[in-house]
Design a protein around this motif. Structure first.
Motif, short mmCIF file in Angstrom:
data_model
loop_
_atom_site.label_atom_id
_atom_site.label_comp_id
_atom_site.label_asym_id
_atom_site.label_seq_id
_atom_site.Cartn_x
_atom_site.Cartn_y
_atom_site.Cartn_z
N VAL A 74 0.86 -1.18 0.00
CA VAL A 74 0.00 0.00 0.00
C VAL A 74 0.90 1.23 0.00
N VAL A 75 0.73 2.09 -1.00
CA VAL A 75 1.58 3.27 -1.16
C VAL A 75 0.72 4.53 -1.08
N ASP A 76 0.89 5.27 0.01
CA ASP A 76 0.14 6.51 0.22
C ASP A 76 0.89 7.33 1.26
N ASP A 77 0.87 8.64 1.13
CA ASP A 77 1.58 9.48 2.09
C ASP A 77 0.67 9.99 3.20
N THR A 107 6.25 6.91 0.24
CA THR A 107 6.77 7.68 -0.89
C THR A 107 6.95 6.76 -2.09
N GLY A 108 7.10 7.36 -3.25
CA GLY A 108 7.38 6.57 -4.44
C GLY A 108 8.70 5.84 -4.33
N GLU A 109 9.68 6.49 -3.74
CA GLU A 109 10.99 5.86 -3.57
C GLU A 109 10.90 4.62 -2.67
N GLU A 110 10.15 4.75 -1.55
CA GLU A 110 9.96 3.60 -0.65
C GLU A 110 9.25 2.46 -1.38
N ALA A 111 8.29 2.80 -2.21
CA ALA A 111 7.56 1.78 -2.97
C ALA A 111 8.49 1.01 -3.90
N LEU A 112 9.31 1.74 -4.65
CA LEU A 112 10.23 1.08 -5.58
C LEU A 112 11.25 0.22 -4.84
N PHE A 121 5.22 -8.86 -4.57
CA PHE A 121 3.87 -8.54 -4.13
C PHE A 121 2.88 -9.00 -5.18
N ASP A 122 1.69 -9.37 -4.73
CA ASP A 122 0.62 -9.75 -5.65
C ASP A 122 -0.13 -8.52 -6.14
N LEU A 123 -0.20 -7.49 -5.28
CA LEU A 123 -0.97 -6.30 -5.59
C LEU A 123 -0.30 -5.08 -4.97
N MET A 124 -0.38 -3.97 -5.68
CA MET A 124 0.04 -2.69 -5.13
C MET A 124 -1.15 -1.74 -5.20
N VAL A 125 -1.53 -1.18 -4.05
CA VAL A 125 -2.55 -0.14 -3.98
C VAL A 125 -1.78 1.17 -3.96
N LEU A 126 -1.94 1.98 -5.00
CA LEU A 126 -1.03 3.10 -5.26
C LEU A 126 -1.76 4.43 -5.38
N ASP A 167 6.02 10.60 -8.12
CA ASP A 167 4.57 10.42 -8.01
C ASP A 167 4.16 9.02 -8.46
N GLY A 168 2.88 8.72 -8.32
CA GLY A 168 2.39 7.40 -8.66
C GLY A 168 2.59 7.03 -10.12
N PHE A 169 2.49 8.01 -11.02
CA PHE A 169 2.73 7.73 -12.43
C PHE A 169 4.16 7.25 -12.65
#
Length: 118
Positions: A5-8, A32-37, A45-50, A58-60
């Motif tokens: 799950v990626v959200d600030d 953050t986007g950096e933490e997500a990457l 992961f099977d799924l990313m909620v972004l 950013d998410g893009f």
């Protein structure tokens, strides 16, 4: 299912984590986007909620970079940016689903289950 799950916004992260764990999923959080990457590089992961609106990348940008990963998870974009152009861009970059905030928890869980193939 393992879900990133990626959200600030803590007001989104905490309830989402609780909801998804209660539904039986393993959840990892990124703010953050950096933490997500970084998480995507280290774990599968099977799924990313972004979210699209993140500090730094950013998410893009996360979607664009995640396309190159050998084990790219399915992506559910969950964002306050509900414009048609944002939806179209996210789907063009590889997202499987798009939901605008605010959202109904049952709708979110239904999307997660659909993406899990259940």
């Amino acid at each position: 299912m393992r879900i990133l799950v990626v959200d600030d916004e803590e007001s989104i992260l905490v309830p989402l984590e609780f909801l998804l764990r209660k539904a039986g999923h393993e959840v990892v959080l990124a703010r953050t986007g950096e933490e997500a990457l970084k998480a995507l590089d280290q774990e599968a992961f099977d799924l990313m909620v972004l979210d699209l609106m993140l500090p730094g990348l950013d998410g893009f940008a996360v979607l664009e970079r995640a396309k190159a990963l050998p084990q790219r998870p399915k992506v559910l974009v969950l964002t306050a940016r509900g414009r048609e152009a944002d939806r179209a861009k996210a789907l063009a970059l590889g997202a499987e689903a798009f939901m605008a905030k605010p959202f109904a928890t049952q709708d979110l869980l239904a999307q997660v289950e659909r993406l899990a193939g259940r």
